[in-house]
Design an enzyme around this catalytic site. Structure first.
Site, PDB file in Angstrom:
ATOM      1  CG  ASP A 172      -7.629  -3.313   3.468  1.00 56.47           C
ATOM      2  OD1 ASP A 172      -8.614  -3.099   4.203  1.00 56.47           O
ATOM      3  OD2 ASP A 172      -7.471  -2.772   2.372  1.00 56.47           O
ATOM      4  CE1 TYR A 197      -3.239  -2.795  -0.061  1.00 57.13           C
ATOM      5  CE2 TYR A 197      -4.344  -1.677   1.732  1.00 57.13           C
ATOM      6  CZ  TYR A 197      -4.329  -2.661   0.764  1.00 57.13           C
ATOM      7  OH  TYR A 197      -5.394  -3.508   0.639  1.00 57.13           O
ATOM      8  CG  ASP A 202      -2.535 -19.527   1.622  1.00 61.70           C
ATOM      9  OD1 ASP A 202      -1.739 -19.335   2.551  1.00 61.70           O
ATOM     10  OD2 ASP A 202      -2.212 -20.135   0.593  1.00 61.70           O
ATOM     11  CE  LYS A 213       1.121 -17.591  -0.401  1.00 61.13           C
ATOM     12  NZ  LYS A 213       0.229 -18.749  -0.199  1.00 61.13           N
TER      13      LYS A 213
END
Ligand code: NAI
Length: 338
Positions: free
Chosen positions: A233, A123, A209, A175
């Site tokens: 987010d 972001y 995930d 991740k």
């Protein structure tokens, strides 16, 4: 002394829920003075600037703001004013708690907190299109910026938050299996810091995930979750779904010398102007602000009144399965306070 806060009603449902929230704050005896300012599409239309300097100056001098949602065009148009405010005031920690108020949902007694890194990651908006053979948008790339400093301060914040709030476990979601450098640095920083908190706060990590799946299957296995900007987010909206939707989710953006509180949801264009938005997310954000400035007793009274209204069905907005409007809901909370 009565603190002054910058109050930004914002776009879409923002003015409707802001009116409801200030009514309840007044009824609860919160000691606050409001410095009303414009931002977002409303400010663009009125002042030709989605982020007027007067608004930024007000936040800077007050060091505290309660903000309604600000709409951001997708794809083109101006950059997110929300992201700009977080960057400008270095509001690096985004606290997003979710807890059950509404009865009859798939899950009851949810009580989770997501801590999201708020200034780095994808972001930062370092991205551009690549022109190939006359196609100006033939390809595009974005940079995911991650610094050791940024990882350390958000992870420190998460551990300290857990201790200060009597929480027992921090789950670092990442991740790092694919993004070995950026997310690898985040994970490594957490693993190095966790032993300092051994015996006080348990620590685990999980791939983002799988963490999303576990949150849906068995949210009770989590307590405090900490993650990077974009993952936070997305998963905080998922977590809002566990307690009845975005109308119930508050947040605080915290920096060293400034804090901005806002609901997690956006401007809700589909229901704006109808007077039916649920003001709970912004009201609970205002409670977080009150806690932050040492007016925890007013916050406690508001939460108790709010929970009673929803539990006993004094009033419920459509997203709660009711047919009351925003102002009737606020009036019901005010009655419980009176
Ligand atoms: P949204 O959060 O505005 O709406 C998603 C869905 O949730 C809609 O169906 C909406 O009606 C519902 N909803 C949201 N708040 C609600 C409330 N208080 N009561 C009842 N239902 C509610 O998300 P969307 O549509 O993706 O974004 C709209 C705009 O808001 C975009 O321009 C986006 O950039 C902006 N946005 C701003 C945020 C902020 O100011 N912090 C956060 C998220 C989005």
């Amino acid at each position: 002394m009565t603190p002054t806060i910058t109050l930004i009603p914002g776009d879409g449902v923002g003015p409707e829920i802001t009116k409801a929230v200030t009514l309840v704050l007044g009824e609860a005896g919160a000691r606050l003075q409001y410095d009303r300012q414009d931002a977002g599409v409303y400010a663009l239309e009125r002042h030709g600037d989605p982020m007027p300097q007067a608004t930024m100056d007000s936040i800077e001098s007050n060091g505290l703001a309660l903000k309604g949602p600000l709409a951001t065009p997708s794809g083109g148009g101006f950059r997110s004013v929300n992201v700009a405010i977080r960057k400008e005031f270095d509001l690096y920690a985004n606290i997003r708690p979710v807890s059950t108020i509404l009865p009859g949902l798939r899950y009851q007694d949810i009580d989770l907190v997501l801590i999201r890194e708020n200034t780095e990651g994808l972001y930062v908006g370092v991205e551009h299109s690549i022109s190939i053979a006359g196609d100006r948008r033939a390809a595009a790339e974005s940079a995911m910026i991650t610094t050791r400093f940024g990882c350390e301060r958000i992870l420190r914040f998460a551990f300290e938050y857990a201790i200060a709030n009597g929480r027992s476990k921090v789950t670092l979601a990442h991740k790092a299996n694919i993004l070995k450098h950026t997310q690898g640095l985040f994970l490594e920083t957490g693993e190095l810091m966790a032993p300092e908190y051994a015996g006080r706060v348990a620590f685990e990590d999980g791939i983002i995930d799988a963490t999303a799946m576990h949150l849906v299957l068995d949210p009770y296995r989590f307590d405090v979750l900490v993650m990077g900007n974009m993952f936070g987010d997305i998963l905080s909206d998922l977590m809002a779904g566990l307690v009845g939707g975005l109308g119930f989710a508050p947040s605080g953006n915290i920096g060293e010398s400034c804090a901005v509180f806002e609901a997690v949801h956006g401007s809700a264009a589909d229901i704006a102007g109808q007077g039916v938005a649920n003001p709970t997310g912004l009201l609970l954000s205002a409670c977080m602000l009150l806690d932050h400035i040492g007016q925890g007793e007013a916050a406690r009274r508001i939460r108790t009144a709010l929970e009673a209204v929803v539990l006993h069905g004094d009033a419920r907005t459509p997203d709660m399965g009711g047919s009351d409007n925003t102002s009737a809901f606020a009036a019901a909370v005010a009655r419980r306070l009176g």
